[in-house]
Design a protein around this motif. Structure first.
Motif, PDB file in Angstrom:
ATOM      1  N   VAL A  21     -35.881  25.521  10.311  1.00  0.00           N
ATOM      2  CA  VAL A  21     -35.099  24.330  10.007  1.00  0.00           C
ATOM      3  C   VAL A  21     -35.416  23.241  11.024  1.00  0.00           C
ATOM      4  O   VAL A  21     -35.431  23.490  12.233  1.00  0.00           O
ATOM      5  CB  VAL A  21     -33.587  24.636  10.050  1.00  0.00           C
ATOM      6  N   LYS A  22     -35.700  22.053  10.544  1.00  0.00           N
ATOM      7  CA  LYS A  22     -35.926  20.929  11.449  1.00  0.00           C
ATOM      8  C   LYS A  22     -34.632  20.131  11.582  1.00  0.00           C
ATOM      9  O   LYS A  22     -34.010  19.787  10.583  1.00  0.00           O
ATOM     10  CB  LYS A  22     -37.056  20.037  10.929  1.00  0.00           C
ATOM     11  N   VAL A  23     -34.249  19.895  12.812  1.00  0.00           N
ATOM     12  CA  VAL A  23     -33.039  19.119  13.090  1.00  0.00           C
ATOM     13  C   VAL A  23     -33.461  17.799  13.722  1.00  0.00           C
ATOM     14  O   VAL A  23     -34.104  17.780  14.781  1.00  0.00           O
ATOM     15  CB  VAL A  23     -32.088  19.881  14.035  1.00  0.00           C
ATOM     16  N   TYR A  24     -33.115  16.698  13.056  1.00  0.00           N
ATOM     17  CA  TYR A  24     -33.525  15.372  13.518  1.00  0.00           C
ATOM     18  C   TYR A  24     -32.320  14.580  14.029  1.00  0.00           C
ATOM     19  O   TYR A  24     -31.498  14.101  13.242  1.00  0.00           O
ATOM     20  CB  TYR A  24     -34.173  14.594  12.372  1.00  0.00           C
ATOM     21  N   PRO A  25     -32.191  14.424  15.342  1.00  0.00           N
ATOM     22  CA  PRO A  25     -31.112  13.594  15.886  1.00  0.00           C
ATOM     23  C   PRO A  25     -31.519  12.118  15.892  1.00  0.00           C
ATOM     24  O   PRO A  25     -32.607  11.767  16.365  1.00  0.00           O
ATOM     25  CB  PRO A  25     -30.945  14.127  17.317  1.00  0.00           C
ATOM     26  N   LEU A  26     -30.682  11.278  15.312  1.00  0.00           N
ATOM     27  CA  LEU A  26     -30.925   9.837  15.264  1.00  0.00           C
ATOM     28  C   LEU A  26     -29.928   9.142  16.186  1.00  0.00           C
ATOM     29  O   LEU A  26     -28.753   9.528  16.251  1.00  0.00           O
ATOM     30  CB  LEU A  26     -30.778   9.321  13.831  1.00  0.00           C
ATOM     31  N   GLN A  27     -30.388   8.108  16.863  1.00  0.00           N
ATOM     32  CA  GLN A  27     -29.515   7.422  17.820  1.00  0.00           C
ATOM     33  C   GLN A  27     -29.887   5.956  17.884  1.00  0.00           C
ATOM     34  O   GLN A  27     -31.056   5.592  17.795  1.00  0.00           O
ATOM     35  CB  GLN A  27     -29.660   8.065  19.201  1.00  0.00           C
ATOM     36  N   SER A  28     -28.889   5.103  18.034  1.00  0.00           N
ATOM     37  CA  SER A  28     -29.161   3.679  18.199  1.00  0.00           C
ATOM     38  C   SER A  28     -29.789   3.439  19.572  1.00  0.00           C
ATOM     39  O   SER A  28     -29.755   4.318  20.442  1.00  0.00           O
ATOM     40  CB  SER A  28     -27.859   2.879  18.077  1.00  0.00           C
ATOM     41  N   PRO A  29     -30.337   2.238  19.811  1.00  0.00           N
ATOM     42  CA  PRO A  29     -30.916   1.944  21.127  1.00  0.00           C
ATOM     43  C   PRO A  29     -29.883   1.810  22.250  1.00  0.00           C
ATOM     44  O   PRO A  29     -30.261   1.618  23.407  1.00  0.00           O
ATOM     45  CB  PRO A  29     -31.632   0.604  20.897  1.00  0.00           C
ATOM     46  N   VAL A  30     -28.583   1.896  21.924  1.00  0.00           N
ATOM     47  CA  VAL A  30     -27.549   1.819  22.964  1.00  0.00           C
ATOM     48  C   VAL A  30     -27.680   3.045  23.862  1.00  0.00           C
ATOM     49  O   VAL A  30     -27.451   4.177  23.436  1.00  0.00           O
ATOM     50  CB  VAL A  30     -26.136   1.750  22.343  1.00  0.00           C
ATOM     51  N   GLU A  56     -34.851   6.912  18.210  1.00  0.00           N
ATOM     52  CA  GLU A  56     -34.042   5.713  18.371  1.00  0.00           C
ATOM     53  C   GLU A  56     -34.331   4.726  17.246  1.00  0.00           C
ATOM     54  O   GLU A  56     -35.458   4.271  17.083  1.00  0.00           O
ATOM     55  CB  GLU A  56     -34.317   5.061  19.723  1.00  0.00           C
ATOM     56  N   VAL A  57     -33.291   4.421  16.478  1.00  0.00           N
ATOM     57  CA  VAL A  57     -33.406   3.487  15.358  1.00  0.00           C
ATOM     58  C   VAL A  57     -32.138   2.659  15.285  1.00  0.00           C
ATOM     59  O   VAL A  57     -31.121   2.999  15.886  1.00  0.00           O
ATOM     60  CB  VAL A  57     -33.625   4.223  14.016  1.00  0.00           C
ATOM     61  N   ALA A  58     -32.180   1.574  14.557  1.00  0.00           N
ATOM     62  CA  ALA A  58     -30.990   0.758  14.348  1.00  0.00           C
ATOM     63  C   ALA A  58     -29.947   1.566  13.581  1.00  0.00           C
ATOM     64  O   ALA A  58     -30.286   2.477  12.814  1.00  0.00           O
ATOM     65  CB  ALA A  58     -31.350  -0.510  13.577  1.00  0.00           C
ATOM     66  N   TYR A  59     -28.685   1.229  13.786  1.00  0.00           N
ATOM     67  CA  TYR A  59     -27.607   1.955  13.103  1.00  0.00           C
ATOM     68  C   TYR A  59     -27.840   2.027  11.598  1.00  0.00           C
ATOM     69  O   TYR A  59     -27.709   3.087  10.981  1.00  0.00           O
ATOM     70  CB  TYR A  59     -26.258   1.266  13.352  1.00  0.00           C
ATOM     71  N   GLU A  60     -28.178   0.889  11.013  1.00  0.00           N
ATOM     72  CA  GLU A  60     -28.349   0.839   9.555  1.00  0.00           C
ATOM     73  C   GLU A  60     -29.460   1.775   9.097  1.00  0.00           C
ATOM     74  O   GLU A  60     -29.334   2.453   8.074  1.00  0.00           O
ATOM     75  CB  GLU A  60     -28.644  -0.591   9.110  1.00  0.00           C
ATOM     76  N   VAL A  87     -17.868   0.982   8.589  1.00  0.00           N
ATOM     77  CA  VAL A  87     -17.490   1.511   7.275  1.00  0.00           C
ATOM     78  C   VAL A  87     -18.442   1.034   6.168  1.00  0.00           C
ATOM     79  O   VAL A  87     -18.776   1.796   5.250  1.00  0.00           O
ATOM     80  CB  VAL A  87     -16.034   1.138   6.924  1.00  0.00           C
ATOM     81  N   ASN A  88     -18.902  -0.213   6.252  1.00  0.00           N
ATOM     82  CA  ASN A  88     -19.804  -0.732   5.212  1.00  0.00           C
ATOM     83  C   ASN A  88     -21.153  -0.021   5.243  1.00  0.00           C
ATOM     84  O   ASN A  88     -21.728   0.291   4.197  1.00  0.00           O
ATOM     85  CB  ASN A  88     -19.989  -2.239   5.375  1.00  0.00           C
ATOM     86  N   MET A  89     -21.664   0.234   6.442  1.00  0.00           N
ATOM     87  CA  MET A  89     -22.926   0.962   6.558  1.00  0.00           C
ATOM     88  C   MET A  89     -22.778   2.380   6.016  1.00  0.00           C
ATOM     89  O   MET A  89     -23.670   2.896   5.329  1.00  0.00           O
ATOM     90  CB  MET A  89     -23.375   1.017   8.026  1.00  0.00           C
ATOM     91  N   TYR A  90     -21.649   2.988   6.332  1.00  0.00           N
ATOM     92  CA  TYR A  90     -21.380   4.354   5.862  1.00  0.00           C
ATOM     93  C   TYR A  90     -21.360   4.390   4.334  1.00  0.00           C
ATOM     94  O   TYR A  90     -22.011   5.241   3.711  1.00  0.00           O
ATOM     95  CB  TYR A  90     -20.043   4.836   6.429  1.00  0.00           C
ATOM     96  N   ASN A  91     -20.639   3.467   3.753  1.00  0.00           N
ATOM     97  CA  ASN A  91     -20.520   3.447   2.289  1.00  0.00           C
ATOM     98  C   ASN A  91     -21.836   3.062   1.620  1.00  0.00           C
ATOM     99  O   ASN A  91     -22.189   3.598   0.563  1.00  0.00           O
ATOM    100  CB  ASN A  91     -19.416   2.471   1.875  1.00  0.00           C
ATOM    101  N   SER A  92     -22.582   2.142   2.226  1.00  0.00           N
ATOM    102  CA  SER A  92     -23.863   1.717   1.654  1.00  0.00           C
ATOM    103  C   SER A  92     -24.888   2.846   1.636  1.00  0.00           C
ATOM    104  O   SER A  92     -25.786   2.872   0.798  1.00  0.00           O
ATOM    105  CB  SER A  92     -24.425   0.523   2.443  1.00  0.00           C
ATOM    106  N   ALA A  93     -24.745   3.770   2.574  1.00  0.00           N
ATOM    107  CA  ALA A  93     -25.682   4.899   2.649  1.00  0.00           C
ATOM    108  C   ALA A  93     -25.284   6.039   1.707  1.00  0.00           C
ATOM    109  O   ALA A  93     -25.984   7.058   1.633  1.00  0.00           O
ATOM    110  CB  ALA A  93     -25.756   5.419   4.078  1.00  0.00           C
ATOM    111  N   GLY A 156     -27.411  -7.363  13.189  1.00  0.00           N
ATOM    112  CA  GLY A 156     -27.459  -6.118  12.433  1.00  0.00           C
ATOM    113  C   GLY A 156     -26.258  -5.219  12.674  1.00  0.00           C
ATOM    114  O   GLY A 156     -25.968  -4.345  11.852  1.00  0.00           O
ATOM    115  N   TRP A 157     -25.552  -5.428  13.775  1.00  0.00           N
ATOM    116  CA  TRP A 157     -24.340  -4.649  14.020  1.00  0.00           C
ATOM    117  C   TRP A 157     -23.234  -5.192  13.116  1.00  0.00           C
ATOM    118  O   TRP A 157     -23.061  -6.406  12.979  1.00  0.00           O
ATOM    119  CB  TRP A 157     -23.907  -4.756  15.478  1.00  0.00           C
ATOM    120  N   GLU A 158     -22.470  -4.287  12.526  1.00  0.00           N
ATOM    121  CA  GLU A 158     -21.435  -4.724  11.586  1.00  0.00           C
ATOM    122  C   GLU A 158     -20.379  -5.600  12.239  1.00  0.00           C
ATOM    123  O   GLU A 158     -19.759  -6.435  11.604  1.00  0.00           O
ATOM    124  CB  GLU A 158     -20.769  -3.511  10.925  1.00  0.00           C
ATOM    125  N   VAL A 159     -20.166  -5.412  13.541  1.00  0.00           N
ATOM    126  CA  VAL A 159     -19.129  -6.176  14.229  1.00  0.00           C
ATOM    127  C   VAL A 159     -19.462  -7.662  14.271  1.00  0.00           C
ATOM    128  O   VAL A 159     -18.579  -8.492  14.490  1.00  0.00           O
ATOM    129  CB  VAL A 159     -18.915  -5.615  15.656  1.00  0.00           C
TER     130      VAL A 159
END
Length: 323
Positions: A21-30, A56-60, A87-93, A156-159
């Protein structure tokens, strides 16, 4: 003897299965989010999984990648979904249909606007709406246009939308400019400006290393809003009557939906892991002191694991029951 052989074979097959199983952790540049992500990685490794290097990738991009792999046999996750801001990014995905999200990883994260305490005390600035006064706004002018320059969020940040919404809702369009860019660079300039004795106005959150450099109550103060005007329509007033304009945030682990069915041990782990925000603040302070390389952050994780061995093991042992 036969039972022992069968048990041994079962363990070998189980380990082999997890290894594939490949596990891919994704993280923003923060940078601060790497600490939380590595702790999750370490727990997954204790369960027998091989974890790929952090991407490291953008949240979106992270949300979309996780959603696009909703049915994958591999595991994709992000340890730092800011809820409800994203919430919008979550729902859009794909929302709950394509994403798995249970539990709260980091509770009680504050978000809002701050100014340096000296200027706030001298001019009695307590609300962001006080900056409707052009004379007060000009105190925070950097580029010479007469408007207050607010160190804001990265594009690009929802805030970003919420900050712009506040500026309009509180009648600040003529007196405040929302400056956007790479946040870590902008906030570094803001700190440098503070050290030179100049007024500062910025948006930020906790836990974050900035609070170790610009300490709320000592160096800076939070600004309140005159009334709740959140894009979600929810009241942002706290139980103590204070209102900073944003809902209290939580950080949550998000994974592709197939994790829930294919890997109940991982699903369980993601649902029960919970960090104390004070631990994140302490680690952020170390980052602010220059301990910000990967080797430093891994050492911080080692220190945390040593101090919280019982808690960490309780997560892993609970998840192992479902293997």
């Amino acid at each position: 003897m036969k039972k022992i052989l069968l048990l041994t074979l079962g363990l070998v097959l189980s380990s082999s299965l997890y290894a594939k199983v490949k596990v891919y952790p994704l993280q923003s540049p923060v940078l601060e989010e790497k600490f939380q992500t590595i702790i999750v990685n370490r727990a997954l490794e204790k369960l027998g999984y091989e974890v790929e290097p952090i991407q490291e990738v953008a949240y979106e991009v992270a949300f979309q990648t996780i959603g696009q792999n909703a049915k994958s046999k591999d595991v994709y996750f992000m340890a730092d979904n800011w809820d409800p801001t994203q919430v919008n990014m979550y729902n859009s995905a794909g929302g709950d249909k394509k994403l798995y999200r249970k539990g709260v990883y980091v509770p009680n994260c504050a978000v809002g606007y701050l100014v340096d305490k000296e200027t706030a005390d001298k001019y009695n600035i307590k609300y962001i709406s006080d900056l409707k006064d052009p004379k007060l706004a000009k105190l925070f002018d950097i580029d010479g246009d007469g408007k207050a320059d607010l160190t804001g969020a990265s594009p690009g940040w929802e805030v970003v939308e919420q900050i712009n919404h506040h500026i309009k809702a509180y009648g600040l369009k003529n007196t405040i400019d929302h400056k956007q860019g790479e946040y870590s660079a902008m906030i570094a300039n803001t700190i440098a400006r503070y050290k030179s004795g100049k007024p500062i106005l910025y948006w930020s959150w906790t836990p974050y290393w900035v609070s170790g450099k610009l300490v709320p109550g000592k160096d800076v103060v939070w600004l309140q809003v005159p009334f709740s005007d959140n894009k979600s329509g929810k009241d942002t007033k706290l139980a103590n009557g204070a209102n900073f304009g944003f809902e209290i945030q939580t950080q949550r682990i998000v994974a592709n939906k197939s994790v829930e069915k294919n890997y109940p041990d991982i699903a369980k782990l993601f649902s029960i892991m919970k960090l104390n925000p004070n631990d994140l603040s302490a680690q952020s302070t170390l980052l602010s002191k220059g301990e910000n390389k990967d080797k430093d952050i891994n050492r911080h994780v080692d220190m945390w694991l040593k101090a919280n061995k019982a808690l960490f093991n309780s997560w892993v042992n609970e998840a192992k029951k479902l293997q």
